[in-house]
Design a protein around this motif. Structure first.
Motif, PDB file in Angstrom:
ATOM      1  N   HIS A 240       0.833  -1.204   0.000  1.00 32.08           N
ATOM      2  CA  HIS A 240       0.000   0.000   0.000  1.00 32.08           C
ATOM      3  C   HIS A 240       0.869   1.256   0.000  1.00 32.08           C
ATOM      4  O   HIS A 240       0.538   2.248  -0.665  1.00 32.08           O
ATOM      5  CB  HIS A 240      -0.913  -0.008   1.231  1.00 32.08           C
ATOM      6  N   ASN A 244       0.714   4.161  -2.839  1.00 29.62           N
ATOM      7  CA  ASN A 244       0.487   5.555  -2.469  1.00 29.62           C
ATOM      8  C   ASN A 244       1.643   6.440  -2.912  1.00 29.62           C
ATOM      9  O   ASN A 244       1.443   7.575  -3.373  1.00 29.62           O
ATOM     10  CB  ASN A 244       0.289   5.669  -0.957  1.00 29.62           C
ATOM     11  N   LYS A 247       1.334   7.059  -6.616  1.00 36.36           N
ATOM     12  CA  LYS A 247       0.318   8.080  -6.892  1.00 36.36           C
ATOM     13  C   LYS A 247       0.897   9.482  -6.709  1.00 36.36           C
ATOM     14  O   LYS A 247       0.620  10.390  -7.499  1.00 36.36           O
ATOM     15  CB  LYS A 247      -0.890   7.874  -5.976  1.00 36.36           C
TER      16      LYS A 247
END
Length: 313
Positions: A240, A244, A247
């Motif tokens: 994760h 992230n 992004k």
């Protein structure tokens, strides 16, 4: 056989046998034997023969043996708090789930005795009871609606006679006896399970592989959430964190002149949205023409010939 032995000798044989079982077996199912008749108990023992060994005895004697055996195997001390009331030990090295199912299947119906705690709800269905009409007053005292039908008492609607967990009263016991209903089922009740030093509830044995996988996944999700919340990387939270981070990199690339492969098409779209919009209208006329072609090919329906007659002729 211990028939010719004295009381002291029988006690010694029992203590030695119980100690030997604690050493031989690594799996134990503790059971409650309340309301189990001796004949029923012998049938259960026979059904488990070759799979498990059932041992009963005085709690003081069993505690004494467990404390002595705990010197070699300290894990056995976990059993001491559970040696209370009318408890029995089921020793096995087989599958605990299979043995538990075999124990629970050996149940027999029993009458509702006065003062017994109801192990389940007792519901009487509507219909004829076979009782004489003189019993209507008895039913009225229990707030049970009834009527006389074909010379016998008939209960009008379903009756919730006894709630689970409540004591059976005298009137309820008499009524069930007159109706020839044995509402309860008794057998060995599994209370606790011991497996190689670990003590756990018998409900754990109901878990399937799917349940274990689901609980494992839920645990991984919690670990990942905690890791992300406190900024502490774990095996569960790293994927994760990478997503992230990616992004954030894409957002920086789109907001600056830094180019990366993943944001190239998005930047082209932002610079010239018409280049992407031009392709969509070009397809629309072609699709409309293709949809209209079959409709044009269909011949027009001919008007029905009225054969020279009018509608009202």
């Amino acid at each position: 056989m211990t028939g010719g032995l004295s009381k002291r000798e029988k006690k010694g044989v029992y203590l030695e046998k119980f100690a030997g079982l604690l050493e031989e077996y690594r799996k134990i199912i503790l059971v409650c034997v309340d309301h189990v008749a001796s004949k029923h108990f012998q049938e259960i023992r026979a059904n488990l023969r070759g799979k498990a060994v059932i041992v009963m005895g005085k709690n003081t004697m069993m505690r004494k043996v467990i404390k002595a055996s705990a010197k070699k195997n300290p894990d056995l001390e976990e059993l001491l708090p559970h040696v209370k009331d009318n408890v029995g030990f089921v020793f096995t090295n087989g599958d605990l789930g299979e043995i538990r199912r075999a124990i629970l299947e050996n149940k027999k119906p029993a009458a509702a005795k006065v003062g017994v705690i109801a192990p389940s709800d007792v519901i009487i269905p509507p219909g004829p009871t076979g009782m004489e009409p003189t019993m209507t007053s008895f039913l009225q005292a229990l707030n049970i609606q009834s009527k006389i039908n074909k010379g016998q008492v008939e209960i009008v609607q379903e009756v919730h006679l006894i709630e689970k967990g409540r004591k059976v009263g005298n009137s309820e016991a008499v009524l069930l006896q007159k109706l020839n209903i044995n509402p309860f089922f008794y057998g060995l009740k599994v209370t606790t399970v011991y497996d190689n030093g670990t003590l756990f509830s018998e409900a754990i044995l109901d878990l399937t592989d799917a349940d274990l996988i689901q609980k494992f996944q839920e645990g991984v999700q919690r670990i990942a959430s905690i890791g992300l919340a406190v900024g502490y990387p774990t095996v569960a939270s790293v994927p994760h964190s990478i997503i992230n981070g990616f992004k954030n990199v894409c957002a920086i690339s789109l907001a600056t002149d830094i180019d990366i492969k993943e944001t190239q098409k998005m930047k082209e779209y932002l610079k010239d949205p018409s280049a992407f919009a031009a392709a969509a209208p070009a397809q629309a006329p072609a699709q409309a023409a293709a949809a209209a072609a079959p409709a044009a090919a269909e011949p027009e329906e001919e008007e029905d010939d009225d054969m020279g007659f009018g509608l009202f002729d």
